[in-house]
Scaffold this active site. Structure first.
Site, short mmCIF file in Angstrom:
data_model
loop_
_atom_site.label_atom_id
_atom_site.label_comp_id
_atom_site.label_asym_id
_atom_site.label_seq_id
_atom_site.Cartn_x
_atom_site.Cartn_y
_atom_site.Cartn_z
N GLU A 63 0.81 -1.22 0.00
CA GLU A 63 0.00 0.00 0.00
C GLU A 63 0.85 1.27 0.00
O GLU A 63 0.63 2.15 -0.85
CB GLU A 63 -0.97 0.00 1.19
CG GLU A 63 -1.95 -1.17 1.20
CD GLU A 63 -1.46 -2.34 2.02
OE1 GLU A 63 -2.31 -2.98 2.68
OE2 GLU A 63 -0.24 -2.62 2.00
N ARG B 234 10.38 -25.17 -5.23
CA ARG B 234 11.29 -25.07 -4.09
C ARG B 234 11.51 -23.62 -3.64
O ARG B 234 11.74 -23.36 -2.47
CB ARG B 234 12.62 -25.73 -4.44
CG ARG B 234 12.55 -27.24 -4.50
CD ARG B 234 13.89 -27.83 -4.85
NE ARG B 234 13.86 -29.29 -4.85
CZ ARG B 234 14.90 -30.06 -5.12
NH1 ARG B 234 16.07 -29.49 -5.44
NH2 ARG B 234 14.79 -31.36 -5.10
N THR C 115 15.62 -41.51 1.55
CA THR C 115 15.78 -40.73 0.31
C THR C 115 17.09 -39.98 0.32
O THR C 115 17.78 -39.89 -0.71
CB THR C 115 14.60 -39.76 0.14
OG1 THR C 115 13.39 -40.50 0.01
CG2 THR C 115 14.78 -38.88 -1.08
N ASP D 6 19.69 -40.71 -2.69
CA ASP D 6 19.81 -39.66 -3.71
C ASP D 6 20.92 -38.65 -3.45
O ASP D 6 21.31 -37.92 -4.36
CB ASP D 6 18.49 -38.91 -3.85
CG ASP D 6 17.36 -39.80 -4.34
OD1 ASP D 6 17.64 -40.94 -4.73
OD2 ASP D 6 16.19 -39.34 -4.32
N LEU E 77 18.66 -30.28 -2.43
CA LEU E 77 17.40 -29.70 -1.95
C LEU E 77 17.39 -28.17 -2.02
O LEU E 77 16.93 -27.49 -1.10
CB LEU E 77 17.10 -30.16 -0.51
CG LEU E 77 16.98 -31.68 -0.32
CD1 LEU E 77 16.69 -32.00 1.14
CD2 LEU E 77 15.90 -32.26 -1.21
N GLU F 89 9.28 -34.02 -0.35
CA GLU F 89 9.63 -34.65 -1.62
C GLU F 89 9.90 -36.15 -1.49
O GLU F 89 10.49 -36.75 -2.40
CB GLU F 89 10.83 -33.93 -2.25
CG GLU F 89 10.51 -32.52 -2.69
CD GLU F 89 11.51 -31.98 -3.70
OE1 GLU F 89 12.41 -32.73 -4.13
OE2 GLU F 89 11.39 -30.80 -4.07
N GLY G 23 10.79 -39.99 0.86
CA GLY G 23 10.22 -41.05 0.03
C GLY G 23 8.88 -41.52 0.54
O GLY G 23 8.16 -40.83 1.26
N THR H 157 7.91 -41.46 4.27
CA THR H 157 7.71 -40.10 4.75
C THR H 157 6.42 -39.51 4.21
O THR H 157 5.66 -38.87 4.94
CB THR H 157 8.92 -39.23 4.34
OG1 THR H 157 10.11 -39.82 4.86
CG2 THR H 157 8.78 -37.82 4.88
N LEU H 158 6.15 -39.71 2.92
CA LEU H 158 4.89 -39.25 2.35
C LEU H 158 3.71 -39.86 3.11
O LEU H 158 2.73 -39.16 3.44
CB LEU H 158 4.81 -39.64 0.87
CG LEU H 158 5.80 -38.99 -0.09
CD1 LEU H 158 5.70 -39.64 -1.47
CD2 LEU H 158 5.57 -37.49 -0.20
#
Length: 360
Positions: A47, A179, A191, A195, A199, A288, A290, A293-294
């Protein structure tokens, strides 16, 4: 005019947290005489930027703003005073500020000063823009997002854990854009081991993207000193979340966060972890993988948004890994979890399915 204000607000993506993204437009009739957006936490709000640009033309003009002007002192003075002093005759607001320090106070004050107000124009678009902010101030926890890529037969990795690469380069480019939008990014310990991820957002942007807090969830051993996370921890923070009883020694620069819970996969552990992020003013979390965790965060009931990339590939391995490895949340298909506001997009053959489990 409000859609223009929303476009401006989006320019602050990744930079305003823990503040909301806000855009503002000052107009006289159809002519825009001033516009602005909140560029970064600690810097001026939308503003005053728009009103300063308008100058004397702001008197008697209309102000369009995507969020109710703040009425409290924070890192900057309240915008309410600046709006009143500018002498605008009308203020159009997309949504009321959910922050209890304002929460309608500015709207009432504007009306008491004889300024015409209209609230609710493009409200859903404005809310969706700031789900992380709304979550932080109304639910006391970050907005939680899952991202994964899978084959047509629903696999995110082989039985050996290989997942590079299921999605194509165009999809991965989009993930790097995600990200920079969220304030923290998390992977499970397995993961991390498979990998060795960095990140970070690697997009070449000006200004350079604000990097998320990087998190490894679980693991009874520390982060390896030769890992990409450890090698960059002094410049970009990393934390590992473990149980109190786990004996973990991490390299310099990696913080160990301990939860006083019996297991990390419980809903209580997830909620305690999210409360720690809340205390640190982290308003959003991108997960993200694995699969474990998901599944942990899904079964804790805290997932708000999902990005699922489906690659035109078939793995055809019975023991390959699916994105969710739980026992099933409902007994029948008719009672499964359903995404809302679903949209799809093609990335050179990959299909992104995006939707919400919660709308605020």
């Amino acid at each position: 005019m409000m859609r223009r204000a929303l476009e401006l607000a989006e320019k602050g993506v990744g930079w305003t947290s823990p503040n909301p993204m806000v855009g503002a437009v000052v107009c006289r009739g159809e002519e825009i005489v001033g516009e602005g957006y909140h560029p970064k936490v600690g810097e001026p709000h939308a503003e005053p930027i728009a009103l300063d640009q308008a100058g004397v033309a702001a008197e008697g003009a209309s102000l369009y703003v995507t969020l109710e002007p703040c009425a409290h002192h924070g890192r900057t003075p309240p915008c309410l005073n600046r709006v009143i002093e500018a002498g605008v005759s009308r203020v159009v607001i997309a949504m009321e500020d959910p922050d209890p320090r304002t929460a309608g106070r500015s709207i009432r004050a504007l009306q008491e000063h004889g300024i015409e107000t209209l609230v609710g124009v493009c409200e859903q678009e404005a809310r969706q823009l700031n789900f992380p902010f709304i979550s932080r101030v109304t639910r006391g926890r970050p907005w939680v997002v899952l991202k994964y890529a899978m084959t047509l037969d629903g696999r995110i990795a082989t039985s050996t854990g290989d997942s590079k690469w299921i999605s194509n380069e165009a999809s991965r480019h989009f993930v790097h854009d995600l990200r920079r939008r969220y304030r923290s990014i998390l992977v499970g310990y397995r993961t991390y081991l498979n990998d060795d991820p960095m990140l970070t957002c690697t997009l070449d942007l000006d200004p350079a993207p604000r990097q998320p807090l990087r998190i490894v969830y679980g693991g009874r051993e520390g982060i390896g000193g030769n890992s990409k996370l450890a090698s960059s921890a002094k410049e970009r923070p990393v934390i590992q979340v473990v149980l109190e009883q786990d004996i973990v020694q991490n390299p310099e620069g990696i913080e160990t966060v301990r939860l006083n819970q019996p297991i990390l996969s419980s809903g209580d552990s997830v909620r305690q972890f999210l409360s720690i992020l809340q205390e640190r003013e982290i308003d959003s979390l991108l997960i993200e993988g694995g699969a474990q965790t998901l599944t942990t965060f899904l079964e804790a009931g805290v997932v708000d948004e999902i990005y699922s990339f489906i690659a035109p590939k078939i793995h055809n391995e019975a023991t390959a890994i699916s994105p969710f490895m739980g026992h099933g949340v409902k007994p029948s298909i008719s009672e499964t979890l359903n995404l809302m506001n679903v949209e799809s997009k093609n990335f050179e053959g990959d299909t992104l399915v995006h939707g919400y489990l919660n709308l605020l």
